[in-house]
Design a protein around this motif. Sequence first.
Motif, PDB file in Angstrom:
ATOM      1  N   MET A  28       0.760  -1.301   0.016  1.00 27.81           N
ATOM      2  CA  MET A  28       0.054   0.083   0.107  1.00 27.81           C
ATOM      3  C   MET A  28       0.635   1.463  -0.032  1.00 27.81           C
ATOM      4  O   MET A  28       0.330   2.219  -0.738  1.00 27.81           O
ATOM      5  N   ALA A  29       1.851   1.256   0.936  1.00 27.21           N
ATOM      6  CA  ALA A  29       2.844   2.465   0.799  1.00 27.21           C
ATOM      7  C   ALA A  29       3.549   2.602  -0.554  1.00 27.21           C
ATOM      8  O   ALA A  29       3.761   3.649  -0.785  1.00 27.21           O
ATOM      9  N   ARG A  30       3.729   1.591  -1.154  1.00 23.93           N
ATOM     10  CA  ARG A  30       4.406   1.701  -2.525  1.00 23.93           C
ATOM     11  C   ARG A  30       3.436   2.603  -3.503  1.00 23.93           C
ATOM     12  O   ARG A  30       3.924   3.373  -4.020  1.00 23.93           O
ATOM     13  N   HIS A  31       2.211   1.869  -3.620  1.00 16.72           N
ATOM     14  CA  HIS A  31       1.151   2.732  -4.310  1.00 16.72           C
ATOM     15  C   HIS A  31       0.979   4.111  -3.969  1.00 16.72           C
ATOM     16  O   HIS A  31       0.894   4.958  -4.976  1.00 16.72           O
ATOM     17  N   LEU A  32       1.011   4.402  -2.634  1.00 18.48           N
ATOM     18  CA  LEU A  32       0.792   5.905  -2.262  1.00 18.48           C
ATOM     19  C   LEU A  32       2.120   6.708  -2.786  1.00 18.48           C
ATOM     20  O   LEU A  32       2.020   7.982  -3.302  1.00 18.48           O
ATOM     21  N   GLY A  33       3.276   6.062  -2.449  1.00 21.16           N
ATOM     22  CA  GLY A  33       4.590   6.895  -2.906  1.00 21.16           C
ATOM     23  C   GLY A  33       4.370   6.865  -4.200  1.00 21.16           C
ATOM     24  O   GLY A  33       4.828   8.220  -4.892  1.00 21.16           O
ATOM     25  N   ALA A  34       4.175   5.985  -5.192  1.00 19.93           N
ATOM     26  CA  ALA A  34       4.046   6.255  -6.722  1.00 19.93           C
ATOM     27  C   ALA A  34       3.016   7.245  -7.061  1.00 19.93           C
ATOM     28  O   ALA A  34       3.419   8.087  -8.088  1.00 19.93           O
ATOM     29  N   PHE A  35       1.952   7.271  -6.466  1.00 21.22           N
ATOM     30  CA  PHE A  35       0.914   8.265  -6.560  1.00 21.22           C
ATOM     31  C   PHE A  35       1.548   9.799  -6.421  1.00 21.22           C
ATOM     32  O   PHE A  35       1.276  10.580  -7.214  1.00 21.22           O
ATOM     33  N   LEU A  36       2.087   9.757  -5.178  1.00 16.88           N
ATOM     34  CA  LEU A  36       2.620  11.133  -4.968  1.00 16.88           C
ATOM     35  C   LEU A  36       3.691  11.498  -5.780  1.00 16.88           C
ATOM     36  O   LEU A  36       3.916  12.771  -6.189  1.00 16.88           O
ATOM     37  N   LEU A  37       4.503  10.609  -6.109  1.00 17.63           N
ATOM     38  CA  LEU A  37       5.762  10.890  -7.141  1.00 17.63           C
ATOM     39  C   LEU A  37       5.185  11.431  -8.542  1.00 17.63           C
ATOM     40  O   LEU A  37       5.508  12.373  -8.935  1.00 17.63           O
ATOM     41  N   ARG A  38       4.072  10.686  -9.026  1.00 14.74           N
ATOM     42  CA  ARG A  38       3.411  11.192 -10.203  1.00 14.74           C
ATOM     43  C   ARG A  38       2.778  12.255 -10.016  1.00 14.74           C
ATOM     44  O   ARG A  38       2.826  13.039 -11.043  1.00 14.74           O
ATOM     45  N   LEU A  39       2.067  12.513  -9.179  1.00 18.92           N
ATOM     46  CA  LEU A  39       1.536  14.107  -8.793  1.00 18.92           C
ATOM     47  C   LEU A  39       2.572  15.179  -8.800  1.00 18.92           C
ATOM     48  O   LEU A  39       2.379  16.079  -9.338  1.00 18.92           O
ATOM     49  N   ALA A  40       3.732  14.762  -8.176  1.00 19.78           N
ATOM     50  CA  ALA A  40       4.764  16.047  -7.951  1.00 19.78           C
ATOM     51  C   ALA A  40       5.493  16.268  -9.446  1.00 19.78           C
ATOM     52  O   ALA A  40       5.488  17.293  -9.906  1.00 19.78           O
ATOM     53  N   VAL A  41       5.458  15.179 -10.145  1.00 17.91           N
ATOM     54  CA  VAL A  41       5.985  15.367 -11.374  1.00 17.91           C
ATOM     55  C   VAL A  41       5.019  15.883 -12.507  1.00 17.91           C
ATOM     56  O   VAL A  41       5.539  16.910 -13.171  1.00 17.91           O
TER      57      VAL A  41
END
Length: 111
Positions: free
Chosen positions: A1-14
Motif C-alpha cells: 500500500m505504501a508503494r502505491h501511495l508513494g508512486a501516486f505522490l511521485l506522479r503527482l509531483a512530476v
Amino acid sequence: MARHLGAFLLRLAVSAAVLGLSVAWVSPGNPRNTVARAVLVSCLLSLAWFVTLARFLWFLLLPWILYAVIWVATVMAAYGLDFLRSLLLALALSALSFLVSLLFGLETLRS
C-alpha cells in the motif's frame, strides 16, 4: 500500500512540476502559477480524465470532446489565460510530458 501511495505522490509531483513549467513557458510571470495550484489542477484534470471515461472509451469521440472542454475551462479559470494561450499551454504541456517520459521513464497523471 505504501508503494502505491508513494508512486501516486511521485506522479503527482512530476505532473504538477510539468504543469508549472508549461504555464511559466506560455505565460511568464503569471502570479497564479504556484505549486499548490499546479497540484490542485493536476488532481482535477486527472479526475476529469477518469470521470469523462476518456481513458476507458478512447475510441469514442464524445468523451474526448468533453474532456477537452473541461481541460480548457479548468486551465483558463485556474491560470487566467485566454483560449489561445490555453491551447498553447496544451502544446507545451504535451511536449514537456513527452520529454519527462523519455528522460525519466515517468508518466504524468493524465498519461
